[in-house]
Design a protein around this motif. Structure first.
Motif, PDB file in Angstrom:
ATOM      1  N   GLY A 581      32.607  -3.452   0.423  1.00  0.00           N
ATOM      2  CA  GLY A 581      31.557  -2.615   1.002  1.00  0.00           C
ATOM      3  C   GLY A 581      32.113  -1.350   1.614  1.00  0.00           C
ATOM      4  N   PHE A 582      33.256  -1.483   2.290  1.00  0.00           N
ATOM      5  CA  PHE A 582      33.909  -0.307   2.890  1.00  0.00           C
ATOM      6  C   PHE A 582      34.345   0.681   1.810  1.00  0.00           C
ATOM      7  CE2 PHE A 582      37.948   1.735   3.961  1.00  0.00           C
ATOM      8  CZ  PHE A 582      37.567   2.475   5.066  1.00  0.00           C
ATOM      9  N   ASN A 583      35.001   0.169   0.763  1.00  0.00           N
ATOM     10  CA  ASN A 583      35.477   1.048  -0.301  1.00  0.00           C
ATOM     11  C   ASN A 583      34.321   1.702  -1.053  1.00  0.00           C
ATOM     12  OD1 ASN A 583      38.200   0.591   0.193  1.00  0.00           O
ATOM     13  ND2 ASN A 583      38.278  -1.204  -1.127  1.00  0.00           N
ATOM     14  N   SER A 584      33.216   0.971  -1.233  1.00  0.00           N
ATOM     15  CA  SER A 584      32.049   1.577  -1.880  1.00  0.00           C
ATOM     16  C   SER A 584      31.488   2.703  -1.025  1.00  0.00           C
ATOM     17  CB  SER A 584      30.963   0.513  -2.107  1.00  0.00           C
ATOM     18  OG  SER A 584      31.324  -0.376  -3.131  1.00  0.00           O
ATOM     19  N   GLY A 585      31.484   2.489   0.292  1.00  0.00           N
ATOM     20  CA  GLY A 585      30.991   3.545   1.177  1.00  0.00           C
ATOM     21  C   GLY A 585      31.841   4.779   1.103  1.00  0.00           C
TER      22      GLY A 585
END
Length: 585
Positions: A581-585
């Protein structure tokens, strides 16, 4: 937008470091850099320090890392105070793992000049000492002066190779009488004036286009519009040492050569030349989809906007819009805003009546890129103009959405929630001012009945939502869920229930996945129904997989899933989900 660019650049460097090889990055002419470029450089140093001090990568695995050598150069006589302060601030980053070193490059000394000339002529230093002394006195040890001065005296046979003596020979007296300007630009201009007029003109056209230009652009111009055989003229300039060529790119051998060449164009002829270049490039049928041609065309015209007729102003207003979109795609937000603002300046005196659609899009894009670039000073005025002049409510949707984000970015969540409720009211969706917990529970239970035994295939079989009013409502309901996530939990729960109902009644859309994620969060918080909450989260994740906007969806829904997943899964198994989720953000 700035944070996104910085984060992506860090991921790129981190990937390179993981290979284990040292990395060299050279940044020239920092005196022309903007604040974003310097922020990225500082981030690179900080992140490199973090990477070196630990062997743990972004992916959480051990990796062998090489070093980073970052080399930047700037002219201290042209650097502004802001740049100098940013460079000084980098000294504070220096530590055990990062060393920041300042080197001041002075002019060449007498010995340096003698060593260079001795090497170039293949003669002992004692034989070239008198020649190098005269060269030093005339050039003050400036490398570009020295190169140009030697080329000048060779072209005049003052310094020549003697076949009889089998060595270079020169006349000290003639060299002593050879004059040279104390101004670098004037000296370079003097050397340019002796060239063939076609070569000079070709160089002047290139100087209008920038420090470098591709052969494809020259070929577009080399069609009778300016002169024939511009490429041949540039090849001649290359032989003179004025241009370098790497693959399909011609570049001035020094930026001061480009400046001197541009200064050779009489001031009264500069804008007409820019206009002629811009109009020629704009005639190419690929100008709308080719980012290089488009941006070069508008760069030329934006220098001389006042010389355009009304039809040309309309064409280049549209091209500025296209160039701004190209710049946004490459994360050049400041440049993009410049193009959108230039496009606005080219519009009719009464654009909201005469050029409504183009005006609306330019104002919207200017506001969007201003917000992405972190500068709100221009965003509010553009949004006010749109809301005041829009012909219908539908034309204000994007502006209202951006306005909510602007208000929320200031931390004014109550005001942004109020604005969101007002917009939803205009769309026919009203919420009670006072919300009781019992009513929320009943609404969640009724909505859960719709989702009973529903599978991913059942959702995907639903028709696509086509009602514009409901699509707008779903967008603002999704924003309401986010805005009221912490400030008004009951409002968030009601909004998510309404999104689920709209999905089954009017069809599926991207916001339907948001609604499922928010509903799963509300279900476990209000009813403690772990089984169904977990099932709906899995349903939302399966719908998200393979979706064109899966990164944006995952980034937004990760926080919702954080409430559900740790309840039904070991925390250790959730870490990978949070990292994704962090990397997608």
């Amino acid at each position: 937008g700035r944070n996104r660019l910085r984060h992506l650049f860090h991921i790129l460097l981190n990937s390179i470091f993981c290979i284990g090889h040292p990395v060299l990055i050279v940044l020239d002419d920092l005196q022309w850099s903007d604040s974003l470029a310097m922020d990225v450089i500082a981030d690179v140093i900080i992140q490199s320090k973090a990477c070196v001090s630990t062997t743990l990568g972004l992916d959480g695995h051990d990796s062998s890392r090489g070093g980073l050598f970052l080399l930047g150069s700037y002219r201290d006589n042209e650097a502004d105070e802001t740049l100098l302060q940013q460079i000084q601030a980098m000294d504070q980053i220096s530590g055990d793992y990062v060393r920041v070193t300042h080197l001041s490059i002075d002019m060449l000394s007498r010995r340096d000049v003698n060593e260079m000339i001795s090497f170039m002529l293949g003669l002992p230093m004692r034989h070239t000492r008198e020649l190098s002394e005269q060269v030093f006195q005339k050039t003050r040890g400036h490398p570009l002066f020295i190169q140009s001065f030697l080329r000048s005296i060779i072209s005049k046979d003052v310094l020549s190779f003697s076949i009889r003596s089998r060595r270079w020979t020169w006349d000290d007296l003639v060299i002593e009488l050879h004059t040279i300007s104390e101004d670098v630009a004037e000296f370079l201009a003097h050397g340019l004036r002796r060239l063939d007029k076609d070569i000079v003109f070709a160089l002047q056209v290139c100087s209008c286009l920038g420090f470098q230009v591709s052969t494809s652009i020259i070929e577009l111009l080399d069609s009778g519009q300016f002169m024939n055989n511009m490429l041949q003229a540039l090849d001649s300039a290359k032989k003179e040492g004025l241009m370098d060529k790497a693959g399909p790119i011609y570049a001035f051998s020094h930026d001061m050569l480009r400046e001197s060449t541009y200064e050779l164009i009489p001031e009264s002829e500069r804008k007409p030349l820019h206009r002629k270049i811009g109009l020629s490039l704009a005639k190419d049928p690929n100008v709308w989809k080719d980012s290089e041609i488009c941006t070069l065309a508008v760069d030329q015209i934006n220098v001389c906007k006042e010389n355009l007729n009304q039809m040309e102003r309309l064409i280049f207003a549209r091209l500025n819009l296209s160039a701004g979109k190209h710049s946004m795609a490459s994360s050049s937000y400041e440049q993009a805003r410049g193009y959108f603002e230039s496009g606005i300046s080219l519009l009719h005196k009464n654009p909201w009546k005469k050029q409504y659609a183009l005006c609306l899009e330019l104002y919207e894009m200017s506001a969007v890129v201003g917000f992405m670039d972190g500068g709100e000073e221009n965003v509010s005025s553009r949004l006010d103009d749109i809301l005041s002049n829009a012909k219908c409510f539908g034309d204000t949707i994007k502006s209202r959405e951006l306005l909510l984000k602007v208000i929320a970015s200031r931390g004014e969540y109550a005001e942004s929630t109020s604005q969101c409720l007002s917009t939803l009211s205009k769309l026919g969706e009203n919420f009670p001012k006072e919300i009781e917990s019992a009513n929320v529970t009943k609404e969640i239970v009724r909505t859960m009945a719709l989702l009973k035994n529903i599978t991913k295939d059942d959702i995907r079989k639903l028709p696509r939502m086509a009602n514009p009013s409901k699509l707008y409502a779903m967008k603002f309901l999704s924003m309401l869920c986010t805005l009221s996530l912490t400030s008004n939990k009951y409002l968030c729960h009601l909004a998510s229930c309404l999104m689920v109902k709209f999905t089954f009644k009017y069809g599926f859309c991207e916001e339907s996945i948001h609604g499922l994620g928010d509903f799963a969060r509300g279900l476990i918080l209000v009813t403690q129904d772990v089984v169904n909450s977990t099932r709906i989260v899995s349903l939302a994740e399966s719908l998200m997989s393979g979706h064109p906007s899966h990164h944006a969806l995952r980034a937004r829904l990760t926080l919702r899933f954080c409430v559900v997943k740790p309840v039904c899964e070991p925390v250790q198994t959730c870490i990978e989900h949070y990292r994704n989720g962090f990397n997608s953000g």
